[in-house]
Motif scaffolding. Structure first.
Motif, PDB file in Angstrom:
ATOM      1  N   ARG A  80      61.898  35.805 -21.587  1.00 50.62           N
ATOM      2  CA  ARG A  80      62.558  35.290 -22.798  1.00 50.62           C
ATOM      3  C   ARG A  80      61.971  33.947 -23.185  1.00 50.62           C
ATOM      4  NH1 ARG A  80      67.443  37.124 -20.368  1.00 50.62           N
ATOM      5  NH2 ARG A  80      68.046  39.066 -21.341  1.00 50.62           N
ATOM      6  N   ARG A 107      61.395  26.923 -25.972  1.00 49.66           N
ATOM      7  CA  ARG A 107      62.271  27.014 -24.804  1.00 49.66           C
ATOM      8  C   ARG A 107      62.082  28.355 -24.111  1.00 49.66           C
ATOM      9  NH1 ARG A 107      68.371  27.563 -27.462  1.00 49.66           N
ATOM     10  NH2 ARG A 107      68.083  29.581 -28.427  1.00 49.66           N
ATOM     11  N   THR A 108      62.250  28.344 -22.804  1.00 47.93           N
ATOM     12  CA  THR A 108      62.079  29.567 -22.019  1.00 47.93           C
ATOM     13  C   THR A 108      63.267  29.749 -21.093  1.00 47.93           C
ATOM     14  OG1 THR A 108      60.893  28.353 -20.308  1.00 47.93           O
ATOM     15  CG2 THR A 108      59.555  29.417 -21.981  1.00 47.93           C
ATOM     16  N   GLY A 109      63.488  30.983 -20.636  1.00 47.98           N
ATOM     17  CA  GLY A 109      64.582  31.275 -19.716  1.00 47.98           C
ATOM     18  C   GLY A 109      64.072  31.446 -18.297  1.00 47.98           C
ATOM     19  N   LEU A 110      64.940  31.982 -17.429  1.00 46.96           N
ATOM     20  CA  LEU A 110      64.543  32.228 -16.048  1.00 46.96           C
ATOM     21  C   LEU A 110      63.434  33.280 -16.027  1.00 46.96           C
ATOM     22  CD1 LEU A 110      68.043  32.502 -14.338  1.00 46.96           C
ATOM     23  CD2 LEU A 110      66.484  30.568 -14.265  1.00 46.96           C
ATOM     24  N   ARG A 111      62.525  33.162 -15.094  1.00 49.34           N
ATOM     25  CA  ARG A 111      61.413  34.107 -14.910  1.00 49.34           C
ATOM     26  C   ARG A 111      60.656  34.337 -16.228  1.00 49.34           C
ATOM     27  NH1 ARG A 111      65.666  36.333 -11.888  1.00 49.34           N
ATOM     28  NH2 ARG A 111      65.227  36.393  -9.653  1.00 49.34           N
ATOM     29  N   SER A 112      60.494  33.316 -17.009  1.00 48.01           N
ATOM     30  CA  SER A 112      59.840  33.460 -18.317  1.00 48.01           C
ATOM     31  C   SER A 112      58.753  32.393 -18.470  1.00 48.01           C
ATOM     32  CB  SER A 112      60.855  33.282 -19.450  1.00 48.01           C
ATOM     33  OG  SER A 112      61.923  34.165 -19.287  1.00 48.01           O
ATOM     34  N   LEU A 125      50.743  25.978 -20.589  1.00 47.19           N
ATOM     35  CA  LEU A 125      51.555  27.064 -20.040  1.00 47.19           C
ATOM     36  C   LEU A 125      52.956  26.499 -19.802  1.00 47.19           C
ATOM     37  CD1 LEU A 125      52.139  29.756 -18.519  1.00 47.19           C
ATOM     38  CD2 LEU A 125      51.014  28.791 -16.542  1.00 47.19           C
ATOM     39  N   ARG A 128      59.212  28.338 -16.405  1.00 46.07           N
ATOM     40  CA  ARG A 128      60.610  28.798 -16.415  1.00 46.07           C
ATOM     41  C   ARG A 128      61.574  27.700 -16.837  1.00 46.07           C
ATOM     42  NH1 ARG A 128      61.788  24.948 -13.888  1.00 46.07           N
ATOM     43  NH2 ARG A 128      61.542  24.464 -11.727  1.00 46.07           N
ATOM     44  N   ARG A 131      62.248  23.214 -21.728  1.00 42.98           N
ATOM     45  CA  ARG A 131      62.339  22.805 -23.129  1.00 42.98           C
ATOM     46  C   ARG A 131      61.181  21.874 -23.402  1.00 42.98           C
ATOM     47  NH1 ARG A 131      62.810  22.401 -27.096  1.00 42.98           N
ATOM     48  NH2 ARG A 131      64.401  21.062 -27.973  1.00 42.98           N
ATOM     49  N   ARG A 152      62.776  19.220 -20.155  1.00 43.06           N
ATOM     50  CA  ARG A 152      63.149  19.684 -18.816  1.00 43.06           C
ATOM     51  C   ARG A 152      62.245  20.857 -18.455  1.00 43.06           C
ATOM     52  NH1 ARG A 152      65.994  24.495 -19.998  1.00 43.06           N
ATOM     53  NH2 ARG A 152      67.314  24.310 -21.843  1.00 43.06           N
ATOM     54  N   LYS A 187      56.588  18.471 -14.016  1.00 40.56           N
ATOM     55  CA  LYS A 187      57.943  19.022 -13.864  1.00 40.56           C
ATOM     56  C   LYS A 187      58.921  17.897 -14.129  1.00 40.56           C
ATOM     57  CE  LYS A 187      58.825  21.852 -10.195  1.00 40.56           C
ATOM     58  NZ  LYS A 187      58.627  22.315  -8.808  1.00 40.56           N
ATOM     59  N   TRP A 188      59.906  18.170 -14.938  1.00 39.57           N
ATOM     60  CA  TRP A 188      60.945  17.164 -15.124  1.00 39.57           C
ATOM     61  C   TRP A 188      62.299  17.837 -14.954  1.00 39.57           C
ATOM     62  CZ3 TRP A 188      65.366  15.362 -17.126  1.00 39.57           C
ATOM     63  CH2 TRP A 188      65.618  13.990 -16.942  1.00 39.57           C
ATOM     64  N   GLY A 189      63.104  17.299 -14.045  1.00 38.77           N
ATOM     65  CA  GLY A 189      64.423  17.877 -13.796  1.00 38.77           C
ATOM     66  C   GLY A 189      65.446  16.804 -13.546  1.00 38.77           C
TER      67      GLY A 189
ATOM     68  N   ASP B 162      67.909  22.194 -12.953  1.00 41.51           N
ATOM     69  CA  ASP B 162      66.793  21.830 -12.076  1.00 41.51           C
ATOM     70  C   ASP B 162      66.903  22.558 -10.736  1.00 41.51           C
ATOM     71  OD1 ASP B 162      64.496  20.592 -11.338  1.00 41.51           O
ATOM     72  OD2 ASP B 162      65.377  18.638 -10.914  1.00 41.51           O
ATOM     73  N   GLU B 168      64.093  29.165  -8.045  1.00 40.11           N
ATOM     74  CA  GLU B 168      63.198  30.192  -8.601  1.00 40.11           C
ATOM     75  C   GLU B 168      61.750  29.941  -8.174  1.00 40.11           C
ATOM     76  OE1 GLU B 168      63.517  30.899 -12.874  1.00 40.11           O
ATOM     77  OE2 GLU B 168      61.548  31.846 -12.787  1.00 40.11           O
TER      78      GLU B 168
END
Lengths: 401, 180
Positions: A80, A107-112, A125, A128, A131, A152, A187-189, B162, B168
């Motif tokens: 997604r 924006r992307t979802g899980l496993r996307s 690229l 998952r 944003r 994120r 990666k930003w979280g 996060d 994942e």
């Protein structure tokens, strides 16, 4: 060579031959004469009378003071993924070949994931649960200026050296990173803020190559055929002549089991009971059973076996014209059908049972898998495939008996 | 005498303050609603993450929805009760107590779910007594999936996103499909 004026990484310098080579190797690009005509060229453009593409050339600069807005091209989408042209626009599902203007959000979802070629020098690229915004993509004279904001999640940035100055910055809620001509992942979280990781370069290269392969053009000559579902004429010709090679580590027994399972027909699934009943009750006209010595099924099987080549060439032609062989799988299935019935015909005398029913079962199983290979409106395809066999047999019976 | 009178007025005040601090210190934050109340279907996944991003704490309902999507790729449930029952079946939650849907989720519960999703076997205590909020939290800290936290703390929406992303990534690494 000494004193030759060249451009290397966007800088005009006077250098020796050795440093010219070093400069070219270090930047992974060819040498570009300082004199530029400001005409953009595509890497695969061939000169008139020249066979094949020329060596890729770097991107040329715009005249001083001139600015050009660039775009991002979606080259791969997994799972997604959505984008919107601006903050207030509604989100739309991303698909390959979408063009994004500066200011777009992704924006992307899980496993996307979504992969984009951004401007003339970068591939991004977006991984998952991410944003990402692209507030700026433009070329200003000899500078390619791009801003990507990771709100994120994770994004991999590959920035190529194309002969101009790269001004590529990645913004996160806490940091700003500049890329000159290399790659990394950001990666930003919420848990630990920004993290820099190695670029997934092989993944990006694979996506780029896959995208380019889908853009191949095929040049046709003679009897070559190219369809949307099977664009490569060589593959089509190969399928028609020598059939598909059987790859993999399956033993002969396993392969036979695999083929048998492929031929299992679920009539109720495709609503074929009536068609099967119709074909089973088939009675060719003007066919007299000679004093009850041979059953009708045996005579029909003999009709097919005696005219084996003509019959199956005609069946192949009528299938090709009415439904088309759209994949190697379908061609392979047809050649398997022909092989099986040929082997059966060679032992027809010893067969215990209704030989025509056996042939009919093979044809029905073939039609089922053939229609699955076509991938659309399966029940209609199966019915047509069987009725073409029916009509052909009808015609042969008229002519031969 | 004056000092004694002053002391007698301060002592009840201190006791009152300590009592009020003790009472509120154990209570969990409760929100008016959860993101999943509005964005629950699989098609609304991206909207769900988007709204969760701005939430100051992740609720039990949101946490279960996100973790079920992570575990199975989809969350077929429609209500909090169904999600809670599913979580109990997976042993993500122990006991019969039902935490409030809009109550902030404890890291311990999310850590037990993560241990299950990642098939973390843990150390001696976890192997002997099974996954528990305390030891799963410590395992995730050891695996560098969680920073230093305790099992009773909560996460903001952004932190939860996060955490899910890190789980994942770990899953992708273990299945061999991770990035280089």
């Amino acid at each position: 060579m000494k004193g030759m004026q060249t451009r290397c990484a966007g800088q005009s310098v006077v250098v020796s031959a050795a440093s010219l080579i070093l400069c070219a190797v270090a930047n992974g690009q060819g040498l570009l004469p300082a004199k530029t005509d400001h005409k953009e060229t595509t890497p695969a453009e061939a000169a008139p009378g020249q066979l094949g593409p020329r060596v890729p050339r770097p991107v040329l600069a715009l005249p001083d003071g001139q600015t050009k807005r660039l775009q991002a091209l979606v080259i791969d989408v997994q799972g997604r993924a959505q984008w919107r042209p601006s903050n207030k626009a509604p989100w739309k599902n991303a698909k390959v070949n979408d063009l994004l203007d500066p200011g777009a959000g992704i924006r992307t979802g899980l496993r996307s994931s979504i992969t984009m070629r951004v401007g003339k020098n970068a591939t991004i690229l977006v991984g998952r649960s991410t944003r990402l915004d692209l507030p700026q993509i433009l070329q200003e004279g000899a500078v390619l200026r791009t801003r990507a904001a990771v709100r994120r999640g994770r994004a991999d940035f590959k920035v190529d050296l194309v002969g101009l100055t790269n001004d590529f910055a990645v913004l996160t809620p806490t940091t700003t990173l500049a890329v000159r001509g290399t790659g990394f992942a950001v990666k930003w979280g919420g848990l630990e803020g920004v993290q820099i990781e190695a670029l997934a370069s092989n993944v990006i290269h694979a996506i780029e190559v896959r995208y380019l392969l889908t853009r191949l053009r095929y040049y046709l000559s003679g009897q070559a055929v190219s369809r949307e579902s099977q664009p490569d004429p060589v593959e089509a010709a190969l399928g028609k002549t020598v059939s598909r090679p059987i790859a993999g580590a399956l033993s002969e027994t396993e392969l036979l089991a695999e083929l048998q399972s492929q031929r299992a027909v679920d009539y109720s699934r495709i609503g074929l009971e009536s068609t099967v009943a119709l074909v089973a009750s088939f009675e060719p006209p003007q066919m007299d059973e000679p004093d009850g010595m041979l059953p009708q099924g045996f005579l029909l099987a003999m009709l097919i076996c005696d005219n084996f080549n003509e019959f199956f060439v005609a069946y192949q032609n009528v299938l090709d014209s009415e439904l088309g062989f759209n994949s190697l799988f379908q061609v392979f299935q047809f050649s398997q059908l022909v092989d099986e019935i040929q082997a059966f015909c060679e032992q027809l005398e010893q067969f215990d049972g209704d030989p025509f029913q056996f042939i009919l079962n093979q044809v029905t199983a073939f039609c089922d898998t053939y229609a699955q290979g076509a991938g659309h409106d399966t029940s209609h395809e199966v019915e047509l495939c069987i009725s073409l066999f029916h009509d052909l047999l009808d015609g042969f019976a008229d002519d031969g008996l | 005498m004056r000092g004694l009178a002053m002391r007698s007025s301060v002592v009840p005040l201190v006791i009152l303050l300590l009592a009020s601090a003790g009472m509120t210190g154990c209570a969990r934050t409760v929100l008016d609603s959860s993101a999943v109340d509005e964005w629950s279907g699989d098609e609304a996944e991206l909207e769900y993450w988007e709204h969760l991003e701005s939430q100051r704490v992740v609720t039990n309902h949101d946490a279960l929805h996100g973790l079920l999507m992570l575990a199975d790729g989809a969350d077929p449930h429609e209500t909090y009760e169904q999600r809670l029952a599913d979580a109990r079946e997976r042993a993500w939650m122990a006991g019969e107590a039902a935490p409030g849907a809009n109550e902030s989720a404890a890291i311990g519960m999310m850590a037990v779910a993560a241990c299950d999703i990642l098939s973390v076997k843990g150390g001696l205590t976890m192997r002997l007594f099974g996954p528990s909020p305390r030891y799963c939290t410590r395992e995730l800290i050891f695996m560098d999936i969680l920073p230093q936290r305790t099992e009773h703390q909560s996460l903001s929406g952004l932190e939860f996103i996060d955490l899910v992303g890190r789980i994942e990534d770990r899953l992708a690494e273990e299945s061999g499909s991770g990035k280089e």
